[in-house]
Motif scaffolding. Structure first.
Motif, mmCIF file in Angstrom:
data_model
loop_
_atom_site.group_PDB
_atom_site.id
_atom_site.type_symbol
_atom_site.label_atom_id
_atom_site.label_comp_id
_atom_site.label_asym_id
_atom_site.label_seq_id
_atom_site.Cartn_x
_atom_site.Cartn_y
_atom_site.Cartn_z
ATOM 1 N N ALA A 157 1.890 -60.852 -38.568
ATOM 2 C CA ALA A 157 3.151 -60.378 -38.006
ATOM 3 C C ALA A 157 3.366 -58.900 -38.326
ATOM 4 O O ALA A 157 3.820 -58.122 -37.474
ATOM 5 N N ALA A 158 3.052 -58.494 -39.556
ATOM 6 C CA ALA A 158 3.214 -57.094 -39.941
ATOM 7 C C ALA A 158 2.330 -56.188 -39.090
ATOM 8 O O ALA A 158 2.755 -55.097 -38.660
ATOM 9 N N ASP A 159 1.098 -56.624 -38.830
ATOM 10 C CA ASP A 159 0.203 -55.823 -37.987
ATOM 11 C C ASP A 159 0.712 -55.751 -36.553
ATOM 12 O O ASP A 159 0.572 -54.716 -35.882
ATOM 13 N N ALA A 160 1.299 -56.841 -36.070
ATOM 14 C CA ALA A 160 1.819 -56.845 -34.703
ATOM 15 C C ALA A 160 2.949 -55.831 -34.550
ATOM 16 O O ALA A 160 3.014 -55.095 -33.555
ATOM 17 N N VAL A 161 3.835 -55.767 -35.531
ATOM 18 C CA VAL A 161 4.938 -54.802 -35.473
ATOM 19 C C VAL A 161 4.421 -53.381 -35.658
ATOM 20 O O VAL A 161 4.852 -52.443 -34.971
ATOM 21 N N ARG A 162 3.490 -53.221 -36.575
ATOM 22 C CA ARG A 162 2.941 -51.875 -36.857
ATOM 23 C C ARG A 162 2.260 -51.272 -35.633
ATOM 24 O O ARG A 162 2.273 -50.049 -35.449
ATOM 25 N N THR A 163 1.679 -52.123 -34.782
ATOM 26 C CA THR A 163 0.917 -51.617 -33.636
ATOM 27 C C THR A 163 1.716 -51.614 -32.336
ATOM 28 O O THR A 163 1.133 -51.419 -31.256
ATOM 29 N N LEU A 164 3.023 -51.830 -32.393
ATOM 30 C CA LEU A 164 3.834 -51.799 -31.173
ATOM 31 C C LEU A 164 3.688 -50.466 -30.456
ATOM 32 O O LEU A 164 3.821 -49.406 -31.061
ATOM 33 N N ARG A 165 3.393 -50.517 -29.165
ATOM 34 C CA ARG A 165 3.288 -49.301 -28.357
ATOM 35 C C ARG A 165 3.547 -49.652 -26.900
ATOM 36 O O ARG A 165 3.567 -50.835 -26.536
ATOM 37 N N PRO A 166 3.779 -48.657 -26.048
ATOM 38 C CA PRO A 166 4.035 -48.941 -24.631
ATOM 39 C C PRO A 166 2.933 -49.808 -24.029
ATOM 40 O O PRO A 166 1.744 -49.631 -24.334
ATOM 41 N N ALA A 167 3.340 -50.743 -23.177
ATOM 42 C CA ALA A 167 2.381 -51.722 -22.674
ATOM 43 C C ALA A 167 2.592 -52.010 -21.195
ATOM 44 O O ALA A 167 3.697 -51.862 -20.666
ATOM 45 N N THR A 168 1.507 -52.434 -20.567
ATOM 46 C CA THR A 168 1.528 -52.929 -19.192
ATOM 47 C C THR A 168 0.898 -54.315 -19.192
ATOM 48 O O THR A 168 0.151 -54.667 -20.115
ATOM 49 N N VAL A 169 1.192 -55.117 -18.175
ATOM 50 C CA VAL A 169 0.685 -56.484 -18.151
ATOM 51 C C VAL A 169 0.116 -56.823 -16.775
ATOM 52 O O VAL A 169 0.472 -56.224 -15.753
ATOM 53 N N GLY A 170 -0.761 -57.799 -16.762
ATOM 54 C CA GLY A 170 -1.325 -58.307 -15.515
ATOM 55 C C GLY A 170 -1.862 -59.713 -15.746
ATOM 56 O O GLY A 170 -2.142 -60.106 -16.886
ATOM 57 N N PHE A 171 -1.991 -60.475 -14.670
ATOM 58 C CA PHE A 171 -2.392 -61.883 -14.783
ATOM 59 C C PHE A 171 -3.566 -62.160 -13.859
ATOM 60 O O PHE A 171 -3.663 -61.608 -12.761
ATOM 61 N N GLY A 172 -4.472 -63.025 -14.321
ATOM 62 C CA GLY A 172 -5.608 -63.429 -13.514
ATOM 63 C C GLY A 172 -5.900 -64.908 -13.645
ATOM 64 O O GLY A 172 -5.541 -65.541 -14.651
ATOM 65 N N HIS A 173 -6.540 -65.465 -12.614
ATOM 66 C CA HIS A 173 -6.875 -66.892 -12.581
ATOM 67 C C HIS A 173 -8.384 -67.073 -12.608
ATOM 68 O O HIS A 173 -9.123 -66.356 -11.925
ATOM 69 N N GLY A 174 -8.845 -68.044 -13.388
ATOM 70 C CA GLY A 174 -10.255 -68.382 -13.421
ATOM 71 C C GLY A 174 -10.437 -69.883 -13.406
ATOM 72 O O GLY A 174 -9.470 -70.662 -13.342
ATOM 73 N N THR A 175 -11.682 -70.307 -13.477
ATOM 74 C CA THR A 175 -12.027 -71.731 -13.502
ATOM 75 C C THR A 175 -13.071 -71.955 -14.587
ATOM 76 O O THR A 175 -14.062 -71.226 -14.654
ATOM 77 N N CYS A 176 -12.836 -72.951 -15.420
ATOM 78 C CA CYS A 176 -13.792 -73.261 -16.488
ATOM 79 C C CYS A 176 -13.835 -74.775 -16.669
ATOM 80 O O CYS A 176 -12.793 -75.434 -16.658
ATOM 81 N N ARG A 177 -15.031 -75.304 -16.843
ATOM 82 C CA ARG A 177 -15.186 -76.752 -16.944
ATOM 83 C C ARG A 177 -15.774 -77.148 -18.298
ATOM 84 O O ARG A 177 -16.795 -77.833 -18.377
ATOM 85 N N VAL A 178 -15.094 -76.701 -19.371
ATOM 86 C CA VAL A 178 -15.514 -77.122 -20.707
ATOM 87 C C VAL A 178 -14.840 -78.429 -21.113
ATOM 88 O O VAL A 178 -15.159 -79.000 -22.148
ATOM 89 N N GLY A 179 -13.903 -78.901 -20.293
ATOM 90 C CA GLY A 179 -13.188 -80.132 -20.600
ATOM 91 C C GLY A 179 -13.522 -81.241 -19.623
ATOM 92 O O GLY A 179 -14.072 -81.003 -18.544
ATOM 93 N N VAL A 180 -13.184 -82.461 -20.014
ATOM 94 C CA VAL A 180 -13.442 -83.625 -19.173
ATOM 95 C C VAL A 180 -12.351 -84.665 -19.439
ATOM 96 O O VAL A 180 -11.769 -84.713 -20.529
ATOM 97 N N GLN A 181 -12.047 -85.485 -18.428
ATOM 98 C CA GLN A 181 -11.105 -86.588 -18.602
ATOM 99 C C GLN A 181 -11.678 -87.548 -19.643
ATOM 100 O O GLN A 181 -12.809 -88.018 -19.530
ATOM 101 N N ARG A 182 -10.885 -87.856 -20.668
ATOM 102 C CA ARG A 182 -11.434 -88.668 -21.749
ATOM 103 C C ARG A 182 -11.090 -90.152 -21.654
ATOM 104 O O ARG A 182 -11.526 -90.935 -22.502
#
Length: 451
Positions: A125-150
């Motif tokens: 938490a201390a590192d997160a506050v110490r490194t606060l700086r102006p930020a931009t955001v973006g989102f992306g979609h992917g597909t991964c099949r490391v899981g299976v119905q159990r």
């Protein structure tokens, strides 16, 4: 410096949980294979300060939740309601139960374990506050099949295994948060798979080892790829019925109806590395394509709950459950199911304590008016499984091993859908208001001076 058009700042921190050899054995574990971590991302838009925290544990009990919120409040200046604390859900970590749920002879070690986790939260938490700086955001979609119905059908009823034809959610959601230099401060990956490759596995010498499992293997690789202090958070999706595609321990139901287990022992860690590499590779592929921008309206946090049917959990606990073609689901009144909805720019996270099944997670996403919607479980506490209607019909492990009754998952999905629709209307109104303000400021109307 931030600007009126981009008030968002972000910082991230990561700290290992130091478990001294003198602590072992604890909760059945005897040594450390790979370290557990606490990861914290702080986002601030000038009005709301949000702390996203992932702890490498199976679950987070209420007393630890309260301590973690207190630490984040003191260190980060975050309102307790604006803290999202999520367990990565590794099954290879000792539990940190409250004293009243700890055997007398284990209380001293459990206290030391709790202190080690709390120290890691404080450092991250201390590192997160110490490194606060102006930020931009973006989102992306992917597909991964490391899981299976159990859930798999056996002659004695449905049980745990791997069903390639069963329902899954292979979607991978990636939120990228960049600093002013254009490199990642953090990546948030959301995927519906349990971090349980090594669940129940022991070494050939019979020892049980601590490790961050699949989530840890993936996030470490992502952080190594981006470097410069970038932190990757694994936010577990609707994975109540989703196991890793390959696991160290294999369960087969015998002719006697009893589950019989086989263990790869130390070789199981190869599976962790393989699946972690696969998940990380897709996260990096998607992350590299994301172009971040200043969010139009940065942050919004909504807390609520829905009243749902409850049921009596299994009397002997989950270890006494077996495949069954008949089971007495006993109603037990109703229970509150808390949830939180968080909007970060155009992306939305719908978080619940309970472990939802993949069908429920997909239903929430389908009903959401936000294209970039993630469902997160194990949020701000733990509440075991909340199975969908199909699981009750089949009498699955998740349906039997639940304190929530039939219809609870559907009620939560419906209420989340309503909250997301309401949030969308609020979001659109905020965007319109901001555009009008910017136009009037540009024209000089805000100061009474014409063009």
């Amino acid at each position: 410096m931030t600007s009126p058009t981009n008030p968002l700042t972000a910082g991230a921190g990561k700290a290992a949980v130091h478990l001294p050899s003198s602590l072992f054995p604890v909760d059945g574990f005897t040594s450390v294979h790979d370290p557990l971590y606490v990861r914290v991302v702080v986002l601030d838009d000038g009005t709301t300060r949000l702390a996203l925290t992932v702890i490498d544990q199976t679950s987070v009990f209420d007393d630890q939740l309260a301590r973690t919120r207190d630490i984040l409040g003191r260190v980060c200046g975050v309102d307790p309601l604006d803290c999202l604390i999520v367990a990565s859900h590794t099954f290879s970590a000792p539990h940190v139960p409250p004293p009243e749920r700890t055997p007398q002879n284990e209380r001293e070690k459990t206290a030391l374990l709790a202190e080690a986790v709390d120290h890691a939260v404080t450092r991250a938490a201390a590192d997160a506050v110490r490194t606060l700086r102006p930020a931009t955001v973006g989102f992306g979609h992917g597909t991964c099949r490391v899981g299976v119905q159990r859930n798999v059908r056996t002659p004695h009823g449905w049980w745990l295994g791997a069903d390639d034809a069963g329902p899954t959610d292979p979607g991978l959601g990636i939120l990228r948060v960049d600093g002013p230099e254009g490199t990642p401060v953090a990546l948030l990956l959301n995927h519906a798979v349990q971090s349980s490759v090594m669940n129940g596995s022991v070494t050939r010498a019979g020892e049980r080892q601590v490790g961050a499992d699949l989530a840890g293997a993936a996030t470490r690789r992502i952080e190594d790829h981006y470097g410069d202090g970038a932190v990757a958070l694994f936010l577990i999706g609707a994975a109540g019925d989703q196991a890793p595609y390959l696991t160290a321990v294999r369960s087969v139901v015998g002719e006697d109806g009893e589950p019989h287990l086989s263990d790869l022992h130390d070789d199981g860690h190869t599976l962790v590395d393989m699946l972690g590499e696969r998940l990380a590779a897709e996260a990096v592929r998607v992350g590299d394509t994301i172009r971040t921008t200043p969010p139009a309206t940065p942050l919004k946090v909504i807390h609520d709950s829905v009243r749902v049917p409850a049921q009596v959990p299994p009397a002997g606990g989950p270890h006494d459950l077996r495949p069954a073609t008949r089971y007495a689901f006993t109603p037990d009144g109703t229970a509150d199911a808390p949830f939180v909805v968080v909007r970060i720019g155009d992306a939305v996270y719908a978080g619940v304590q309970a472990e939802l099944n993949a069908r429920t997670g997909l239903a929430v996403k389908a009903a959401s008016p936000f294209p970039d919607t993630c469902v997160v479980t194990m949020v701000n506490g733990a509440a075991k499984y909340m199975a969908d209607e199909g699981s009750y019909e089949r009498i699955t492990y998740t349906a039997m091993n639940s304190r929530y009754g039939r219809g609870a998952a559907e009620a939560v999905a419906a209420r989340l859908g309503e909250a997301l629709v309401s949030l969308r209307a609020d979001y659109q109104a905020s965007c319109v208001a901001k555009n009008r303000l910017q136009k009037s400021t540009f024209s000089g109307d805000a100061t009474g001076i014409g063009p």
